[in-house]
Scaffold this motif. Structure first.
Motif, PDB file in Angstrom:
ATOM      1  N   THR A 167       0.847  -1.196   0.000  1.00 17.24           N
ATOM      2  CA  THR A 167       0.000   0.000   0.000  1.00 17.24           C
ATOM      3  C   THR A 167       0.882   1.246   0.000  1.00 17.24           C
ATOM      4  O   THR A 167       1.695   1.439   0.908  1.00 17.24           O
ATOM      5  CB  THR A 167      -0.923   0.012   1.229  1.00 17.24           C
ATOM      6  OG1 THR A 167      -0.141  -0.124   2.427  1.00 17.24           O
ATOM      7  CG2 THR A 167      -1.934  -1.126   1.150  1.00 17.24           C
ATOM      8  N   TYR A 168       0.706   2.074  -1.020  1.00 25.09           N
ATOM      9  CA  TYR A 168       1.539   3.259  -1.203  1.00 25.09           C
ATOM     10  C   TYR A 168       0.653   4.492  -1.365  1.00 25.09           C
ATOM     11  O   TYR A 168      -0.415   4.436  -1.978  1.00 25.09           O
ATOM     12  CB  TYR A 168       2.409   3.113  -2.448  1.00 25.09           C
ATOM     13  CG  TYR A 168       3.157   1.809  -2.548  1.00 25.09           C
ATOM     14  CD1 TYR A 168       4.048   1.402  -1.557  1.00 25.09           C
ATOM     15  CD2 TYR A 168       2.973   0.966  -3.650  1.00 25.09           C
ATOM     16  CE1 TYR A 168       4.739   0.202  -1.666  1.00 25.09           C
ATOM     17  CE2 TYR A 168       3.665  -0.230  -3.769  1.00 25.09           C
ATOM     18  CZ  TYR A 168       4.539  -0.609  -2.772  1.00 25.09           C
ATOM     19  OH  TYR A 168       5.222  -1.798  -2.878  1.00 25.09           O
ATOM     20  N   TYR A 225       0.641   6.963   7.160  1.00 30.44           N
ATOM     21  CA  TYR A 225       1.511   5.838   7.503  1.00 30.44           C
ATOM     22  C   TYR A 225       0.916   5.007   8.626  1.00 30.44           C
ATOM     23  O   TYR A 225       1.175   3.794   8.719  1.00 30.44           O
ATOM     24  CB  TYR A 225       2.881   6.378   7.918  1.00 30.44           C
ATOM     25  CG  TYR A 225       3.947   5.316   8.094  1.00 30.44           C
ATOM     26  CD1 TYR A 225       4.519   4.697   6.990  1.00 30.44           C
ATOM     27  CD2 TYR A 225       4.391   4.960   9.366  1.00 30.44           C
ATOM     28  CE1 TYR A 225       5.510   3.729   7.147  1.00 30.44           C
ATOM     29  CE2 TYR A 225       5.377   4.000   9.534  1.00 30.44           C
ATOM     30  CZ  TYR A 225       5.936   3.387   8.425  1.00 30.44           C
ATOM     31  OH  TYR A 225       6.909   2.438   8.582  1.00 30.44           O
ATOM     32  N   ASN A 226       0.104   5.634   9.468  1.00 36.45           N
ATOM     33  CA  ASN A 226      -0.528   4.935  10.576  1.00 36.45           C
ATOM     34  C   ASN A 226      -1.979   4.556  10.290  1.00 36.45           C
ATOM     35  O   ASN A 226      -2.693   4.110  11.190  1.00 36.45           O
ATOM     36  CB  ASN A 226      -0.445   5.781  11.853  1.00 36.45           C
ATOM     37  CG  ASN A 226       0.985   5.950  12.310  1.00 36.45           C
ATOM     38  OD1 ASN A 226       1.760   5.009  12.313  1.00 36.45           O
ATOM     39  ND2 ASN A 226       1.354   7.168  12.675  1.00 36.45           N
ATOM     40  N   ARG A 227      -2.396   4.733   9.034  1.00 35.81           N
ATOM     41  CA  ARG A 227      -3.729   4.311   8.619  1.00 35.81           C
ATOM     42  C   ARG A 227      -3.663   3.371   7.422  1.00 35.81           C
ATOM     43  O   ARG A 227      -4.517   3.369   6.555  1.00 35.81           O
ATOM     44  CB  ARG A 227      -4.625   5.519   8.308  1.00 35.81           C
ATOM     45  CG  ARG A 227      -4.950   6.413   9.495  1.00 35.81           C
ATOM     46  CD  ARG A 227      -5.492   5.666  10.719  1.00 35.81           C
ATOM     47  NE  ARG A 227      -6.635   4.835  10.474  1.00 35.81           N
ATOM     48  CZ  ARG A 227      -7.887   5.141  10.834  1.00 35.81           C
ATOM     49  NH1 ARG A 227      -8.145   6.287  11.435  1.00 35.81           N
ATOM     50  NH2 ARG A 227      -8.870   4.308  10.594  1.00 35.81           N
ATOM     51  N   GLY A 228      -2.597   2.557   7.397  1.00 39.53           N
ATOM     52  CA  GLY A 228      -2.557   1.440   6.467  1.00 39.53           C
ATOM     53  C   GLY A 228      -1.603   1.559   5.299  1.00 39.53           C
ATOM     54  O   GLY A 228      -1.415   0.586   4.565  1.00 39.53           O
ATOM     55  N   PHE A 229      -0.989   2.721   5.100  1.00 40.62           N
ATOM     56  CA  PHE A 229      -0.082   2.884   3.962  1.00 40.62           C
ATOM     57  C   PHE A 229       1.356   2.628   4.418  1.00 40.62           C
ATOM     58  O   PHE A 229       1.867   3.290   5.325  1.00 40.62           O
ATOM     59  CB  PHE A 229      -0.205   4.292   3.368  1.00 40.62           C
ATOM     60  CG  PHE A 229      -1.502   4.526   2.654  1.00 40.62           C
ATOM     61  CD1 PHE A 229      -1.693   4.073   1.361  1.00 40.62           C
ATOM     62  CD2 PHE A 229      -2.549   5.193   3.292  1.00 40.62           C
ATOM     63  CE1 PHE A 229      -2.886   4.289   0.698  1.00 40.62           C
ATOM     64  CE2 PHE A 229      -3.753   5.413   2.635  1.00 40.62           C
ATOM     65  CZ  PHE A 229      -3.929   4.951   1.339  1.00 40.62           C
ATOM     66  N   GLU A 230       2.025   1.689   3.758  1.00 40.97           N
ATOM     67  CA  GLU A 230       3.360   1.299   4.209  1.00 40.97           C
ATOM     68  C   GLU A 230       4.454   2.224   3.732  1.00 40.97           C
ATOM     69  O   GLU A 230       5.510   2.331   4.364  1.00 40.97           O
ATOM     70  CB  GLU A 230       3.666  -0.138   3.770  1.00 40.97           C
ATOM     71  CG  GLU A 230       3.782  -0.334   2.268  1.00 40.97           C
ATOM     72  CD  GLU A 230       4.074  -1.773   1.901  1.00 40.97           C
ATOM     73  OE1 GLU A 230       5.271  -2.115   1.814  1.00 40.97           O
ATOM     74  OE2 GLU A 230       3.117  -2.542   1.690  1.00 40.97           O
ATOM     75  N   LYS A 231       4.250   2.898   2.618  1.00 39.48           N
ATOM     76  CA  LYS A 231       5.194   3.908   2.138  1.00 39.48           C
ATOM     77  C   LYS A 231       4.391   5.146   1.777  1.00 39.48           C
ATOM     78  O   LYS A 231       3.446   5.062   0.981  1.00 39.48           O
ATOM     79  CB  LYS A 231       5.987   3.413   0.921  1.00 39.48           C
ATOM     80  CG  LYS A 231       6.988   2.301   1.232  1.00 39.48           C
ATOM     81  CD  LYS A 231       7.767   1.908  -0.012  1.00 39.48           C
ATOM     82  CE  LYS A 231       8.739   0.766   0.282  1.00 39.48           C
ATOM     83  NZ  LYS A 231       9.857   1.201   1.136  1.00 39.48           N
ATOM     84  N   THR A 232       4.766   6.293   2.358  1.00 40.88           N
ATOM     85  CA  THR A 232       3.993   7.509   2.150  1.00 40.88           C
ATOM     86  C   THR A 232       4.890   8.725   2.002  1.00 40.88           C
ATOM     87  O   THR A 232       5.918   8.843   2.655  1.00 40.88           O
ATOM     88  CB  THR A 232       3.036   7.778   3.329  1.00 40.88           C
ATOM     89  OG1 THR A 232       3.806   8.117   4.500  1.00 40.88           O
ATOM     90  CG2 THR A 232       2.162   6.582   3.636  1.00 40.88           C
ATOM     91  N   ILE A 248       6.753   1.665  -5.719  1.00 41.59           N
ATOM     92  CA  ILE A 248       6.359   0.446  -6.426  1.00 41.59           C
ATOM     93  C   ILE A 248       7.597  -0.336  -6.853  1.00 41.59           C
ATOM     94  O   ILE A 248       7.669  -1.568  -6.712  1.00 41.59           O
ATOM     95  CB  ILE A 248       5.486   0.794  -7.642  1.00 41.59           C
ATOM     96  CG1 ILE A 248       4.150   1.395  -7.185  1.00 41.59           C
ATOM     97  CG2 ILE A 248       5.245  -0.447  -8.514  1.00 41.59           C
ATOM     98  CD1 ILE A 248       3.325   1.977  -8.314  1.00 41.59           C
ATOM     99  N   ARG A 249       8.598   0.377  -7.348  1.00 39.32           N
ATOM    100  CA  ARG A 249       9.827  -0.268  -7.810  1.00 39.32           C
ATOM    101  C   ARG A 249      10.558  -0.973  -6.664  1.00 39.32           C
ATOM    102  O   ARG A 249      11.189  -2.026  -6.859  1.00 39.32           O
ATOM    103  CB  ARG A 249      10.738   0.780  -8.458  1.00 39.32           C
ATOM    104  CG  ARG A 249      11.947   0.210  -9.177  1.00 39.32           C
ATOM    105  CD  ARG A 249      12.801   1.314  -9.771  1.00 39.32           C
ATOM    106  NE  ARG A 249      12.133   2.021 -10.860  1.00 39.32           N
ATOM    107  CZ  ARG A 249      11.712   3.293 -10.799  1.00 39.32           C
ATOM    108  NH1 ARG A 249      11.881   3.980  -9.678  1.00 39.32           N
ATOM    109  NH2 ARG A 249      11.133   3.859 -11.824  1.00 39.32           N
ATOM    110  N   SER A 250      10.459  -0.427  -5.446  1.00 40.11           N
ATOM    111  CA  SER A 250      11.216  -0.973  -4.313  1.00 40.11           C
ATOM    112  C   SER A 250      10.784  -2.389  -3.948  1.00 40.11           C
ATOM    113  O   SER A 250      11.577  -3.146  -3.365  1.00 40.11           O
ATOM    114  CB  SER A 250      11.063  -0.057  -3.094  1.00 40.11           C
ATOM    115  OG  SER A 250       9.735  -0.111  -2.569  1.00 40.11           O
TER     116      SER A 250
END
Length: 354
Positions: A135-136, A152-159, A213-215
């Motif tokens: 999730t980005y 970041y604290n509501r479900g997004f792993e990279k923000t 996405i690339r990471s």
């Protein structure tokens, strides 16, 4: 709506464009990716597929193979729409009965008016993350300013997010409200106190999303990408060559452009041919009552606004091309929408070409 936006857009407040591009047929064991593209204060006739004169080739190409919604409505304001999109609930249930910065005295402290996503709801990112998705998120959040409420604290792993309702599109971090300056940005849950000198909102958010996405490329997990562009929300900022591209394109003024857009929308069937044209908004002055200097400001505002829309289309195109290059485009469901109707700013207030 005012002179600038009322003439570049035919929509009434709350009506927005929505494109939904379905994926090709895939096997059941190959879950789809999702890309949510949310732009800020875009009018539905701003893009070519809906009758606009601004160059939007990426969105027009998407529209050619998408479902085009012609009776889709969002909230009248930014954060209520965003809360509904990300939770699937009414904005009052989610805590965004009003934008946090605009809470009336009788709303403060009341359930449904917390001014941030409350704990009675879960986000789409939380649900998909817990079911095996990456999730980005890149762009405008506007759903809470405190650390517990960061994306970041509501479900997004990279923000990479701008927390407020609006800010400079360049690196100076100036907020659109005095109390929100400098604007608040976060990177993976950490507050940022400066931006790189090369920062421009649409480009930088696109870069971050593609890098995220690339990471994790190739590990077999599907993805949710939330691409929340802050353009074309005021202030009106755009770099070259878009800054000069529409020079003299609107010299005839907003009333002429408005009529052209009405006719274009009717020609392509978005508006019935016999539909009456609504009156101009009462705060919009007839162009012939403006001084030459006021007319020039309005024209320049329209030029820069058009450049911003053209530019955001370019960066959306970059993200779509990237997904195609890595072989994920055909397995991605894409939604494109605006968070509300066109911005109600006045050109001589919003125009800051920097």
């Amino acid at each position: 709506m005012t002179r600038l936006t009322n003439t570049l857009n035919l929509n009434f407040l709350g009506a927005v464009i929505l494109l939904c591009a379905p994926i090709a047929a895939v096997a059941q064991d190959d879950p789809p990716n999702f890309l949510l593209i949310m732009v800020d204060d875009l009018g539905w006739t701003d893009i070519g597929a809906y009758g606009g004169e601004i160059d939007t080739p990426a969105l027009d190409a998407l529209a050619d193979k998408a479902v085009l919604f012609t009776d889709f409505h969002a909230s009248v304001a930014c954060s209520p729409t965003r809360s509904m999109l990300l939770t699937g609930t009414d904005n009052h249930i989610a805590g965004m009965g009003n934008m946090g910065e605009l809470l009336a005295p009788n709303q403060i402290g009341k359930p449904g008016y917390e001014g941030h996503l409350n704990n009675r709801v879960v986000t789409l990112a939380e649900v998909l993350r817990d079911n095996g998705y990456h999730t980005y998120m890149a762009g405008k959040w506007h759903l809470g300013h405190e650390p517990d409420h960061y994306p970041y604290n509501r479900g997004f792993e990279k923000t990479f997010s701008m927390l407020y309702g609006g800010a400079s599109h360049f690196d100076d971090m100036t907020g659109v409200r005095e109390l929100e300056s400098p604007a608040a940005y976060t990177l993976n849950g950490e507050r940022l106190w400066e931006l790189p000198p090369t920062f421009y909102s649409s480009r930088s958010y696109a870069d971050f999303l593609m890098d995220a996405i690339r990471s994790n490329r190739g590990n077999g997990k599907p993805l949710l990408g939330y691409f929340a562009l802050t353009a074309p929300h005021d202030p009106l900022h755009v770099p070259e060559p878009w800054k000069s591209k529409y020079q003299s394109a609107y010299d005839e003024g907003y009333e002429v452009l408005r009529q052209r857009r009405v006719e274009a929308a009717k020609d392509i069937g978005l508006v019935p041919s016999n539909a009456p044209v609504s009156e101009m908004q009462p705060q919009v002055k007839p162009r012939d009552t403006l001084s030459k200097e006021e007319q020039a400001v309005e024209v320049r505002g329209m030029e820069v606004y058009a450049g911003m829309v053209d530019n955001l289309d370019y960066h959306i195109g970059r993200v779509l091309d990237f997904l195609d290059d890595i072989g994920e485009l055909d397995n991605t469901v894409i939604f494109f929408l605006s968070d509300d109707g066109s911005n109600g700013c006045v050109a001589n207030f919003c125009l800051d070409q920097s």
